[in-house]
Design an enzyme around this catalytic site. Structure first.
Site, short mmCIF file in Angstrom:
data_model
loop_
_atom_site.label_atom_id
_atom_site.label_comp_id
_atom_site.label_asym_id
_atom_site.label_seq_id
_atom_site.Cartn_x
_atom_site.Cartn_y
_atom_site.Cartn_z
N CYS A 33 -0.01 -0.39 1.00
CA CYS A 33 -0.49 -0.78 -0.33
C CYS A 33 -1.55 -1.85 -0.13
O CYS A 33 -1.25 -2.94 0.38
CB CYS A 33 0.67 -1.29 -1.17
SG CYS A 33 0.13 -1.71 -2.83
N CYS B 53 -7.36 -0.08 -6.23
CA CYS B 53 -6.46 0.56 -5.26
C CYS B 53 -7.03 0.44 -3.84
O CYS B 53 -8.02 1.09 -3.49
CB CYS B 53 -6.21 2.03 -5.61
SG CYS B 53 -4.86 2.74 -4.64
O1 PYC Z 1 -3.74 -0.85 -3.60
O2 PYC Z 1 -3.23 0.64 -2.08
C1 PYC Z 1 -3.08 0.13 -3.18
C2 PYC Z 1 -2.04 0.68 -4.08
C3 PYC Z 1 -1.24 1.76 -3.86
C4 PYC Z 1 -0.43 1.89 -4.98
C5 PYC Z 1 -0.76 0.89 -5.86
N1 PYC Z 1 -1.75 0.16 -5.29
#
Ligand code: PYC
Length: 314
Positions: A88, A238
């Site tokens: 994550c 993300c």
């Molecule tokens: O930032 O890699 C990330 C992530 C995965 C799921 C939620 N955030």
């Protein structure tokens, strides 16, 4: 009464709840080994920490572990409303800022162990963190999925620390008022991928869907809407999703090693991405973002409470 000490952070709007003390006794081992035991023996704990009424569908948890390697500051297992994650990115940024808040690390470089490998970090002033993610690569270019009623949709299957399907096919602009329609669209893609047997390497389930579009701010390069495994959308751009995007830009010859890609989230937060080319179509992504500590708390687990272990999404 069980007491769990947590530090809450958010990275570009996406929360991370770091479990500092009071987690289940899962014995010694690497994060990959601990994650398997957490799945089999810690699932009620997982739900208690991140699900309502203490958390919410969007909350990502981070179970801090002692490092098993001398060159790492700590180990970590990430989890969410429905299970464990591989990696994550926003969560790693949050963990680094939480560790600094606790006085366990200083400004500068270090490493963390995750279930899918060692991740580097560099903490700069202002809670600004650059992470060096695991090797990322495009596994399949232009896979065609046919969600009923949506017609054929083309997208790439990519590893960025989690398995992603990246597509420019979107039902509406990637903006906050449209999150319901974007969620429905992405979820239908996800269900169709599973139904049609479209998967990552060795049949791995694709559990993150990334809809791509143009940025709202011309200072940035792209915008994304990422739907996570438990049907919550990522408020941040993300970290693993931006890594997947960088792997595609590299594979298509659209970004050179060291050049910057600024990725916006659906709430307007931005990650800066760069990559190092490690050959064989693979890159090591470097993702920069900012996290803020917004809570220090002791969670109380009272077994007499009928919702002690959280409300699990269906
Ligand atoms: O930032 O890699 C990330 C992530 C995965 C799921 C939620 N955030």
């Amino acid at each position: 009464m069980q007491r769990i000490q947590v530090i809450d952070t958010h990275t570009g709007g996406e929360p991370t709840r770091v479990v500092v003390h009071g987690g289940p006794d899962l014995g010694a081992g690497t994060p990959a080994q601990i994650r398997e035991r957490f799945r089999s023996h810690g699932d009620a704990f997982r739900s208690a920490v991140v699900n309502e009424p203490r958390g919410s569908d969007v909350m990502v948890g981070a179970l801090l572990l002692p490092a098993t390697r001398p060159d790492c500051a700590a180990g970590v297992v990430f989890f969410n409303n429905v299970g464990c994650l591989n990696m994550c990115g926003h969560g790693t940024i949050g963990v680094v800022v939480a560790l600094a808040h606790l006085g366990r690390i200083d400004l500068g470089k270090g490493q963390l162990e995750t279930p899918v490998g060692v991740v580097g970090y560099e903490l700069a002033p202002g809670h600004r963190v650059t992470i060096e993610n695991v090797e990322s690569y495009r596994f399949q270019k232009q896979a065609i999925v046919e969600p009923p009623g949506l017609g054929p949709i083309s997208g790439d299957v990519v590893w960025g620390g989690n398995w992603f399907f990246l597509t420019a096919h979107r039902p509406a602009e990637l903006t906050l008022p449209n999150v319901d329609v974007l969620t429905d669209h992405a979820w239908r893609i996800r269900e169709a991928l599973t139904a049609q047997g479209i998967a990552g390497e060795e049949g791995a389930e694709i559990d993150h869907i990334e809809l791509l579009g143009p940025p709202a701010d011309p200072a940035n390069h792209g915008r994304s809407f990422v739907l996570c495994p438990g049907k919550a959308y990522d408020r941040s751009p993300c970290g693993t999703g931006t890594s997947a995007k960088l792997a595609c830009l590299h594979a298509d010859g659209l970004l050179r090693e060291g050049d910057v890609w600024r990725q916006e989230s659906v709430v307007g937060s931005v990650f800066e991405g760069r990559f190092r080319d490690v050959g064989n179509g693979r890159v090591i992504p470097r993702i920069t973002g900012t996290a803020w500590v917004n809570g220090e708390a002791t969670l109380l687990l009272d077994e007499r409470d009928p919702f002690c272990w959280g409300i699990r999404p269906q």
